[in-house]
Design a protein around this motif. Sequence first.
Motif, PDB file in Angstrom:
ATOM      1  N   PHE A 142     -16.192  35.344 -40.816  1.00 55.09           N
ATOM      2  CA  PHE A 142     -16.543  34.711 -42.085  1.00 55.09           C
ATOM      3  C   PHE A 142     -17.950  35.094 -42.517  1.00 55.09           C
ATOM      4  N   ILE A 143     -18.896  35.063 -41.606  1.00 52.46           N
ATOM      5  CA  ILE A 143     -20.283  35.413 -41.929  1.00 52.46           C
ATOM      6  C   ILE A 143     -20.376  36.869 -42.377  1.00 52.46           C
ATOM      7  N   LEU A 144     -19.689  37.770 -41.682  1.00 49.80           N
ATOM      8  CA  LEU A 144     -19.761  39.188 -42.025  1.00 49.80           C
ATOM      9  C   LEU A 144     -19.036  39.511 -43.325  1.00 49.80           C
ATOM     10  N   ALA A 145     -18.032  38.690 -43.691  1.00 52.33           N
ATOM     11  CA  ALA A 145     -17.251  38.953 -44.912  1.00 52.33           C
ATOM     12  C   ALA A 145     -17.861  38.315 -46.147  1.00 52.33           C
ATOM     13  N   MET A 146     -18.814  37.423 -45.993  1.00 53.82           N
ATOM     14  CA  MET A 146     -19.358  36.699 -47.143  1.00 53.82           C
ATOM     15  C   MET A 146     -19.828  37.610 -48.281  1.00 53.82           C
ATOM     16  N   PRO A 147     -20.530  38.721 -48.008  1.00 54.80           N
ATOM     17  CA  PRO A 147     -21.007  39.550 -49.121  1.00 54.80           C
ATOM     18  C   PRO A 147     -19.891  40.151 -49.981  1.00 54.80           C
ATOM     19  N   ASN A 148     -18.665  40.200 -49.467  1.00 51.32           N
ATOM     20  CA  ASN A 148     -17.563  40.751 -50.254  1.00 51.32           C
ATOM     21  C   ASN A 148     -17.075  39.793 -51.337  1.00 51.32           C
ATOM     22  N   TYR A 154     -14.814  37.451 -51.752  1.00 57.35           N
ATOM     23  CA  TYR A 154     -13.406  37.269 -52.097  1.00 57.35           C
ATOM     24  C   TYR A 154     -13.048  35.803 -52.279  1.00 57.35           C
ATOM     25  N   LEU A 155     -13.631  34.921 -51.468  1.00 58.70           N
ATOM     26  CA  LEU A 155     -13.273  33.511 -51.526  1.00 58.70           C
ATOM     27  C   LEU A 155     -13.750  32.881 -52.825  1.00 58.70           C
ATOM     28  N   PRO A 156     -12.940  32.012 -53.431  1.00 60.99           N
ATOM     29  CA  PRO A 156     -13.393  31.324 -54.650  1.00 60.99           C
ATOM     30  C   PRO A 156     -14.721  30.600 -54.471  1.00 60.99           C
ATOM     31  N   ILE A 157     -14.948  30.010 -53.314  1.00 59.20           N
ATOM     32  CA  ILE A 157     -16.189  29.276 -53.083  1.00 59.20           C
ATOM     33  C   ILE A 157     -17.405  30.200 -53.137  1.00 59.20           C
ATOM     34  N   LEU A 158     -17.190  31.504 -52.942  1.00 59.90           N
ATOM     35  CA  LEU A 158     -18.279  32.479 -52.999  1.00 59.90           C
ATOM     36  C   LEU A 158     -18.376  33.157 -54.358  1.00 59.90           C
ATOM     37  N   GLN A 159     -17.485  32.778 -55.281  1.00 66.20           N
ATOM     38  CA  GLN A 159     -17.531  33.316 -56.633  1.00 66.20           C
ATOM     39  C   GLN A 159     -17.916  32.251 -57.641  1.00 66.20           C
ATOM     40  N   GLU A 160     -18.171  31.037 -57.157  1.00 62.52           N
ATOM     41  CA  GLU A 160     -18.391  29.916 -58.059  1.00 62.52           C
ATOM     42  C   GLU A 160     -19.608  30.125 -58.945  1.00 62.52           C
ATOM     43  N   GLY A 161     -19.528  29.607 -60.138  1.00 63.28           N
ATOM     44  CA  GLY A 161     -20.656  29.662 -61.052  1.00 63.28           C
ATOM     45  C   GLY A 161     -21.583  28.482 -60.859  1.00 63.28           C
ATOM     46  N   ARG A 162     -22.783  28.632 -61.316  1.00 66.78           N
ATOM     47  CA  ARG A 162     -23.751  27.549 -61.252  1.00 66.78           C
ATOM     48  C   ARG A 162     -23.335  26.456 -62.231  1.00 66.78           C
ATOM     49  N   ILE A 163     -23.361  25.212 -61.771  1.00 66.59           N
ATOM     50  CA  ILE A 163     -23.012  24.091 -62.623  1.00 66.59           C
ATOM     51  C   ILE A 163     -24.219  23.176 -62.725  1.00 66.59           C
ATOM     52  N   GLU A 164     -24.570  22.814 -63.922  1.00 68.98           N
ATOM     53  CA  GLU A 164     -25.833  22.129 -64.145  1.00 68.98           C
ATOM     54  C   GLU A 164     -25.783  20.634 -63.866  1.00 68.98           C
ATOM     55  N   SER A 165     -24.628  20.017 -64.034  1.00 71.50           N
ATOM     56  CA  SER A 165     -24.554  18.572 -63.820  1.00 71.50           C
ATOM     57  C   SER A 165     -23.204  18.234 -63.222  1.00 71.50           C
ATOM     58  N   PHE A 166     -23.045  18.561 -61.963  1.00 68.32           N
ATOM     59  CA  PHE A 166     -21.761  18.479 -61.275  1.00 68.32           C
ATOM     60  C   PHE A 166     -21.102  17.118 -61.442  1.00 68.32           C
ATOM     61  N   GLN A 167     -21.854  16.054 -61.184  1.00 66.14           N
ATOM     62  CA  GLN A 167     -21.232  14.736 -61.173  1.00 66.14           C
ATOM     63  C   GLN A 167     -20.749  14.293 -62.542  1.00 66.14           C
ATOM     64  N   HIS A 168     -21.304  14.874 -63.614  1.00 60.49           N
ATOM     65  CA  HIS A 168     -20.909  14.447 -64.954  1.00 60.49           C
ATOM     66  C   HIS A 168     -19.877  15.389 -65.581  1.00 60.49           C
ATOM     67  N   GLU A 177     -26.738  44.191 -47.820  1.00 62.59           N
ATOM     68  CA  GLU A 177     -25.789  43.124 -47.497  1.00 62.59           C
ATOM     69  C   GLU A 177     -24.757  43.561 -46.459  1.00 62.59           C
ATOM     70  N   VAL A 178     -24.242  44.776 -46.605  1.00 62.42           N
ATOM     71  CA  VAL A 178     -23.173  45.272 -45.739  1.00 62.42           C
ATOM     72  C   VAL A 178     -23.590  46.621 -45.158  1.00 62.42           C
ATOM     73  N   THR A 179     -23.361  46.793 -43.868  1.00 60.79           N
ATOM     74  CA  THR A 179     -23.652  48.056 -43.198  1.00 60.79           C
ATOM     75  C   THR A 179     -22.369  48.599 -42.576  1.00 60.79           C
ATOM     76  N   ALA A 232     -11.015  42.085 -58.286  1.00 63.70           N
ATOM     77  CA  ALA A 232     -11.222  43.511 -58.552  1.00 63.70           C
ATOM     78  C   ALA A 232     -12.636  43.818 -59.014  1.00 63.70           C
ATOM     79  N   THR A 233     -13.312  42.828 -59.606  1.00 70.30           N
ATOM     80  CA  THR A 233     -14.608  43.109 -60.208  1.00 70.30           C
ATOM     81  C   THR A 233     -15.791  42.488 -59.488  1.00 70.30           C
ATOM     82  N   LEU A 234     -15.581  41.279 -58.926  1.00 76.89           N
ATOM     83  CA  LEU A 234     -16.710  40.577 -58.319  1.00 76.89           C
ATOM     84  C   LEU A 234     -16.773  40.732 -56.815  1.00 76.89           C
ATOM     85  N   ALA A 235     -15.627  40.984 -56.177  1.00 76.74           N
ATOM     86  CA  ALA A 235     -15.567  40.948 -54.723  1.00 76.74           C
ATOM     87  C   ALA A 235     -16.088  42.239 -54.112  1.00 76.74           C
TER      88      ALA A 235
END
Length: 379
Positions: A354-360, A362-376, A30-32, A20-23
Amino acid sequence: MHVSKIQLAVLCLAFSSLLATLARAEGPWEVTPQSTAALQRGLTWLAENQGPNGDWESDDLGLIGMGALAFMADGHAPGRGKFGQPLDRALNRILSSPRPSGLLNVADPQRDMYNHGLTTFVLGQAHGMTHDTRINGVLDRALKLIAFTQAEDGGWDYRAVRRENGHDLSLAVMQAKALRSAMDTGIEVAPEVVDLAISSVREHYSPEGVSRDASEVEQQKYPGQFTYTRHGGKASLAMAAAGVVCLQEFGQYDDWRIQKNMAIIHAEIAKLKEKENRQNGRLPFDAYTLYYVGQALYQVGGEDWERSYPILRDAVVESQVVRPGNLREDGHWNAGAHVGGKPGDLYGTAVGCFILAMPNRYLPILQEGRIESFQHEVP
């Protein structure tokens, strides 16, 4: 690799509020109206041409998963709304197909881990967007198979067996996306699997004008890019983008190899301004390449995304087939390489959507936060 019922409930509530808030897109850059109309036309083609058992005349679970991903990328949920039924059919087809080992491939065994990685990624996204408990067990077994089949050098083979050496970067990126997709929805992945995969991806980078054995300081002085195989294998736009996606999704945001490859991606996208593919169904790049190019832009973000996404988006819109009243033709793209016939149209149309919907977002992979040390940070 496990998620508890409590964790699942919390995650589902969290993602519901995020939708409701990020998508939503950041703005008209981004979108036309044209891209919105093209997206809906493409999703309609997917719905109208799917077939009762959800497979678009394909036994390739990876391609069926791409069809499901297109609907989810526009925020649709199984069984609800305009495209809920076709999404539900596609997911049902996938969830009824795993082998006892957890393998998600019913096609040629030579496509075992390619289809498995792609389908596992899609299920990870569905896990984060729905309350469907049927996904849990299938996804858990699928992830365990990825860990079990990882080669000693950190890569993977096309067949679902453990080898001494992985085959190529395209397989590594498929498994990387599957692992990150699961982790974004609360499922644990062993850190040694991630560490090995990162090492494998970096070994697919080839500098130009200096030996691969040179120091990283020396390599940074020269151009270079990710290649299909290790030690100076086949170079392509697809592999440049795939390598970027791998490192980004493993949290290696400051790796100097990323911008080396982004320079190649930007140069190729800039050439699209000079091409005309009006309504001929030919995506600006073949579906496989476009899938990774779009994600590389998005995952790096910032100026890279703003610079080239509008060009890529408009080229995708321009190339879509527009044949009002013709359900078999109107709204589709073809894959352009690797896959033909109706499955090829499924692949091309799913990637275009998929390419046209990316700016929306909705997918968790497109809402992910930055992680500073993934492997640890992986438990």
